[in-house]
Every structure is written in C-alpha cells, then in structure tokens.
Enzyme design. Sequence first.
Site, PDB file in Angstrom:
ATOM      1  N   ARG A 184       4.483   3.797  -2.561  1.00 34.25           N
ATOM      2  CA  ARG A 184       3.978   2.882  -1.522  1.00 34.25           C
ATOM      3  C   ARG A 184       4.216   3.466  -0.134  1.00 34.25           C
ATOM      4  O   ARG A 184       3.586   3.053   0.835  1.00 34.25           O
ATOM      5  CB  ARG A 184       4.681   1.514  -1.596  1.00 34.25           C
ATOM      6  CG  ARG A 184       4.528   0.699  -2.864  1.00 34.25           C
ATOM      7  CD  ARG A 184       3.124   0.595  -3.354  1.00 34.25           C
ATOM      8  NE  ARG A 184       2.845   1.649  -4.338  1.00 34.25           N
ATOM      9  CZ  ARG A 184       1.626   1.983  -4.742  1.00 34.25           C
ATOM     10  NH1 ARG A 184       0.582   1.384  -4.236  1.00 34.25           N
ATOM     11  NH2 ARG A 184       1.455   2.930  -5.643  1.00 34.25           N
ATOM     12  N   GLN A 236       1.371   3.634 -13.592  1.00 34.23           N
ATOM     13  CA  GLN A 236       1.494   2.373 -12.851  1.00 34.23           C
ATOM     14  C   GLN A 236       1.331   1.166 -13.768  1.00 34.23           C
ATOM     15  O   GLN A 236       0.975   0.079 -13.321  1.00 34.23           O
ATOM     16  CB  GLN A 236       0.462   2.324 -11.715  1.00 34.23           C
ATOM     17  CG  GLN A 236       0.693   3.405 -10.667  1.00 34.23           C
ATOM     18  CD  GLN A 236      -0.225   3.264  -9.468  1.00 34.23           C
ATOM     19  OE1 GLN A 236      -0.126   2.320  -8.692  1.00 34.23           O
ATOM     20  NE2 GLN A 236      -1.130   4.218  -9.316  1.00 34.23           N
ATOM     21  N   LYS A 245      -9.109   5.462  -6.441  1.00 33.21           N
ATOM     22  CA  LYS A 245      -9.786   5.095  -7.694  1.00 33.21           C
ATOM     23  C   LYS A 245     -10.874   4.047  -7.489  1.00 33.21           C
ATOM     24  O   LYS A 245     -11.906   4.086  -8.156  1.00 33.21           O
ATOM     25  CB  LYS A 245      -8.776   4.606  -8.726  1.00 33.21           C
ATOM     26  CG  LYS A 245      -8.118   3.277  -8.396  1.00 33.21           C
ATOM     27  CD  LYS A 245      -7.221   2.804  -9.507  1.00 33.21           C
ATOM     28  CE  LYS A 245      -6.549   1.492  -9.137  1.00 33.21           C
ATOM     29  NZ  LYS A 245      -7.526   0.417  -8.879  1.00 33.21           N
ATOM     30  N   THR A 246     -10.651   3.090  -6.580  1.00 28.12           N
ATOM     31  CA  THR A 246     -11.650   2.035  -6.361  1.00 28.12           C
ATOM     32  C   THR A 246     -12.951   2.641  -5.845  1.00 28.12           C
ATOM     33  O   THR A 246     -14.046   2.231  -6.244  1.00 28.12           O
ATOM     34  CB  THR A 246     -11.119   0.996  -5.354  1.00 28.12           C
ATOM     35  OG1 THR A 246      -9.863   0.513  -5.807  1.00 28.12           O
ATOM     36  CG2 THR A 246     -12.083  -0.174  -5.220  1.00 28.12           C
ATOM     37  N   ASP A 250     -11.699  -1.625 -14.539  1.00 22.33           N
ATOM     38  CA  ASP A 250     -10.710  -1.233 -13.530  1.00 22.33           C
ATOM     39  C   ASP A 250      -9.306  -1.562 -14.043  1.00 22.33           C
ATOM     40  O   ASP A 250      -9.126  -2.487 -14.841  1.00 22.33           O
ATOM     41  CB  ASP A 250     -10.990  -1.992 -12.233  1.00 22.33           C
ATOM     42  CG  ASP A 250     -10.246  -1.412 -11.045  1.00 22.33           C
ATOM     43  OD1 ASP A 250      -9.743  -0.276 -11.142  1.00 22.33           O
ATOM     44  OD2 ASP A 250     -10.178  -2.093  -9.997  1.00 22.33           O
ATOM     45  N   GLU A 251      -8.311  -0.810 -13.588  1.00 18.38           N
ATOM     46  CA  GLU A 251      -6.898  -1.050 -13.951  1.00 18.38           C
ATOM     47  C   GLU A 251      -6.734  -1.173 -15.471  1.00 18.38           C
ATOM     48  O   GLU A 251      -6.100  -2.105 -15.974  1.00 18.38           O
ATOM     49  CB  GLU A 251      -6.379  -2.327 -13.259  1.00 18.38           C
ATOM     50  CG  GLU A 251      -6.508  -2.327 -11.740  1.00 18.38           C
ATOM     51  CD  GLU A 251      -5.467  -1.468 -11.040  1.00 18.38           C
ATOM     52  OE1 GLU A 251      -4.787  -0.679 -11.732  1.00 18.38           O
ATOM     53  OE2 GLU A 251      -5.357  -1.571  -9.812  1.00 18.38           O
TER      54      GLU A 251
END
Length: 726
Positions: free
Chosen positions: A579, A226, A10-11, A195-196
């Site tokens: 993770r 998330q 996503k970044t 973002d986020e």
Amino acid sequence: MIVAGAGSGKTRVLTYRIAQLLHSGIPPYEILALTFTNKAAKEMKERIERLIGNQAHNVWAGTFHSIFARILRQEAEALGYSRSFTIYDSDDSQNVIKNIMTSLSISQQQVNPRGVQSRISGAKNQMMTPREYEEIAKDFIDQKVAQVFTEYQPKLHKSNAMDFDDLLLKPIELFKKFPNTLEKYQYRFKYILVDEYQDTNRAQYVLINMLAQRFKNIAVVGDDAQSIYAFRGADIRNILDFERDYPNAQVFRLEQNYRSTKTILAAADSVIKNNRNQITKTLWTDNPKGEKISVIESDDDKAEGLAIAQKIQEHISKEKLNLKDFAILYRTNAQSRSIEDALRRSGIPYVIVGGVEFYKRKEIKDVLAYLRLIVNPKDEESLLRVINYPPRGIGDTTIDKLIEHATKTNASLFDIIVNARSLPTIADRTKNSINQFGALIKKYSEMKSSMSASEVARSVVDELGILRMYKEEQTPESLGRWENIQELLSAISEFVDQNKDKATLESFLEEVALVSAVDQMVDERNSVTMMTLHSAKGLEFPVVFIGGMEEGLFPLYQITPDSSELEEERRLCYVGITRAMKKLYLTYTRIRYRFGDVTYPVVSRFLSEINESLLEKEASRKSAVTVTTISNLSSVRQRYVESLKQKQERKHEEFAPDAEIDYENQTQEEIRLKVGVYVEHEVFGKGKVTQLSGKGDSAKAVVQFNNVGPKNLMIKFARLKVLGVS
C-alpha cells in the site's frame, strides 16, 4: 489468466480487453463481466464507454449476486418460485431463524441467532446440504444449527423468498436440473471476464465453470498473493488451479509495479516468497529506489502510538505533506485504541475506514453503560441501553410500563426496577429478570469502593457472559467485538497501572467522556486514515505505518507454522507493505496490553523475513518512545524468545506471556494463594493474606494491606501478585 501483481494496473487491463472485444465486433450482450462490488462494475462500464461509446450499456457487467439475481428473475418458475420472489437481507434471514428456533424450543440465550445465520451461510457457500452439515456437526451448537438449517430452506421456499446465498446456489441448481437452460446461457455469454478471481468462493467458482464450459473463452484477473478473505469463504485454490481447470489457458503476468519504490517492492517480495503455495512472479518497478523501511521499537502500545504521531508531524513539517497522505494499518480493530489516543493528544485529525472510533463502537458503549450505571444508578440513558443486553427477556412493552410508573410516582427508573416485584402489570417471569438486573447493578455499586476499576470491569463483563456470548457466535464481526471488549479491559488496566490510587472508576469514565467529546470535533476533510489491513486492499498512500508487528498479533495467535492460515497472514502482510508508495514504517512493542493484562510480545516472523539491507537504523530520541537501531531482526526476535523463557522460569511469575487470559476458568489454586502469603495489589499496594474462603469463581481473600488496612477481594479479578511468605 492475467496474474496482476500489486500496483500493476489490472483494472485497466480488464477494461481494455472488453473494449477490444467490442471494437472487434463482438455483440455487447455476449459479454459477461463479473465483479465483487457495484462500484467496480459501474467504473468499468464508465471507462469502456469513454473508450468505445454507448455499446458499453449493453454489456452484462455487475456483481455475482446482481447478475445471477437477474437470471433468476427470468428462470425462477422452473425452480418453483415466482419471478417476483423476495430477496431476504441479513435481518430478514435472521428473523426467519429466530422464528424457527422458537418453534424448535432452542433458547436464544444458549444459541445466538446471528451465529446460526453465519454458520448456515458458511455451509451454503461451501454448497453443503442440511443433511451434510448434520453429519459433520461436532458440538452442541452445530447440532442446533443443523436442526435450524433443515427447517430454514423450506421456510424460505414457502415464502417465495431467497437469501443472498441462494442467489448463487439456485442458479447452480437450475443449470444442473435443466441442461437446456444452461446451454442457453452458455451461448448467451460467450465471453466471460472475472475480476479479483482470487476472492471467489466455491459457489462462484462452480457457476463460472458451468457457464464457460462450452466455449472456454474466459479471462480472469487476480493476484494469488492478495488472497486475504478466506474468512468470507474465498478459496485461493480457484486461482492456483486455473491452469489445471483450463489446460490450454495462456497466462500473462503483469509484473511491473507503478506504485511503490524499489525498496518497498523488494521488502514485499522478500516476505511473500516464503509462501509455498503461489504463482511464481517477480515484481519490478522503474520508480526510484526510495528510502529504507524504518523499524520502530517502542516500550509499549501507548509509546507506539506516540511514535507514529511524532513521525507524522515530522513528515508534515519537513515535506509539506497533507494528512490524507498518511495511512496507519493494523491487524485487529482493537489496536486502534492506543493509536487514536496518541493522535488525539497530538491534535492530529484522523478518520477510521471500515469501522468506527474505538469508544463509539456498540460493544464498547454497552460495557461503558454498565460501568456508568454502577457509578450512577440514576443514569437513565445508560440504564435503557443495557436493561435487556445481553438479552434477558425485558421487552419494549415492559420498559414502557417501568417508565410510566417512574413518571407517575416521581421516582428514578432504577428505584422502580429495584422494587419491580410490587408492580401488578408485569409478569412474574419478567419481574425476576428485572430484579436480577437491578441486583447486579446494586451489588457492584456497593462493591466498587473495595475493588479497583479494572477488577470491577472484569468482574461485570464476566458475570454478564458478554465475552462468552460473542465468542460462541463465531462470526468475524462477533470475534472483532470480543477482541474490542478485551481491549477495553486492557485500557482500564493500563489506566489503573499508570494512576494507581487515583484510578477510580469515576475518573476513568470521565477521561473516556472527554475523549468522546473531542472526537465530535475532528475535521475529516484532511485526516490521517486508519484501517485494518483487510480494509486497505486496493488503496495506496505515500506514507504507511503498519503497527503491531508481533507474534500472536501479526500473524495472529493460534496459527501453526505449516498452516494455510499462516500463508494467508503472510499475504496480508504483503498487501499492507504494497500500500506504501514512498515510505513505510513497521512498528512493534516490547510490552503490550492485551486481554486486560500485560504481555511480552516476540517480534513478528514477517519482520525477520525482510532483507536487512532494506531496513533503516534510526537514532534514539529523548521521549517516552524508544526508536531503536534494528540491524539483525532475527537476533532481536531470538533475544525476546530467550527473555520470555527466563520470565516463565521465575519463581513468582507476574504476567502470562502473549496468551488469552481466561477469566472464566481461573482457580484459587492457579493464583497460589495461602494464608500468610504476602501479595501486591495494583491499587492498595502490599499486604498479607489473612483469610481465604470459597472456591472457583466464588473464591475470596481478606488481605491486610500496609497502607489501607483490610480488604475483602474476589480472587478471580484481583490480579494479586504473589511476593512470597516473608
């Protein structure tokens, strides 16, 4: 809206979108990029600069607080502040609150200033006024918070100061009062990127919508699966309702995962699909299928730690992995203690992210200082650490006078404290506090020979009111400290259970001291990573262990099946699973020390939600650990439920099921003791109750033990097991 699944990059998407805007001729000063950390903003700018050059410098990219502080510097005068207003940090804010509490005659012993600060901050993040907070105040603490809140904002304004929450609230006030100012920034920031987005709170949501209202050229990136920070004020509804807020929005789903194996991804998907409130998406990957997920059942939490250590050693031996390739995740910080012990004994270096090692945590060192002082009243370091903890009105000036007098008379500091009434330079009120402190240490120093180490620890913690203090504070930090102290009580109980008559308070403190000494020698350059699941978001590791997959621990206790909290716990499980890149271990125990006592956990529902075909059957090993075959977790979980019911129905129940032990309200009647009843004590063995006296907290029993003769015990802390009348 870009719905970016775990490990989908996503970044990169956000960075390339900004680069494309600049490449298309959009002036950089018309672009606003909002992040949650300065590090993320810096990395974003650096990436854009590599793609498109120096134009990146003029993009407004930063955290919510830094961007809106910058705006307020230009516009503060409209709100009655000068441009040079001060930004108060947490300590500054707390000092203001303490001063207000003093002026309102609110006792800081009754109401914790840090707790007041936390509740005021929570209210401000929900955009509540002091009057609105006062209207919903439910208890004594809330009512006092409302009084402080009413005085707090005018006090800040008078000081030309804003706290961190004001950096979001004041721009909203500014834009509502002055529409022309809002319009100016709407035209300034025609292209808004966030973002986020799933982590935004109410105030952040309102600000974003106000700025985007004119052009609606807004791009948000996030993953509802998330969203795990509700305790910080994050509101998942912001991302779930994005299409309602912007009916013409286009939604793009990034569903390809570049991180995990097909097996790990399928497990995460099978868990998260049990949540009702979510944006539908199906993650997939071109990565190999990978190994099955290993499920390890251990006898207890000590064996769980040993199993994890053994698995790490096996991987390193067979696959030549580095220690930094391993991560151990857990729901609560308190769980780290038994895992740390196992890694230390196995000679495996580790580093704790977002926290400190268990025995180095402030609250643990505070309680241990009391225990050391009880064993050795001449221990001045421990004495100075806790003489005013919890706060009892003994300040630095008084302590300096005590030290000065001890030096002059060549006496120990504790001797001076015990005889403080004779000191002419100290006020009578302070003398009383000093005497009470000295009397408490003296009392337990004399009683420790007739009590087990765990009895002493539980009794001291209870009398000091430390658990009550942290619980009433009601901040995530204080509740973590509360649980850590409970874990220390568990560690002492476990030590006593394993060492019986050799388990003195002195021997426990010696073991802890040796543990701490070894900690100093750990090389962290290549170490196993340990952290809570909340701290793990955004990270990845080849091999991941998630410990404590048990009801009441993960998900946490006090969560109802239909609650939003349960859905957040499930999202946290999803974050933990994703993770892992190549191998995932899920562990649970049949017995776990919690809240200072033994509990019998039930297997986590999250473990039962994973498709059985994804789970690995492992052979048993000849060690203290049982690695069991798990073929049907639903039946395993049901077996434990039935086992737990049977234990509860036994005539003489030894342990409570997975529940908080309430040391403050336990009564003589609950212990079911009578003269003539036979009991068993964890240190002194079996005996017969010959005398009872007192009530409630003061209840005592004289027990004639078979091996050591009569002992006078405080019932509240003796943990006597009732055997019967014959």
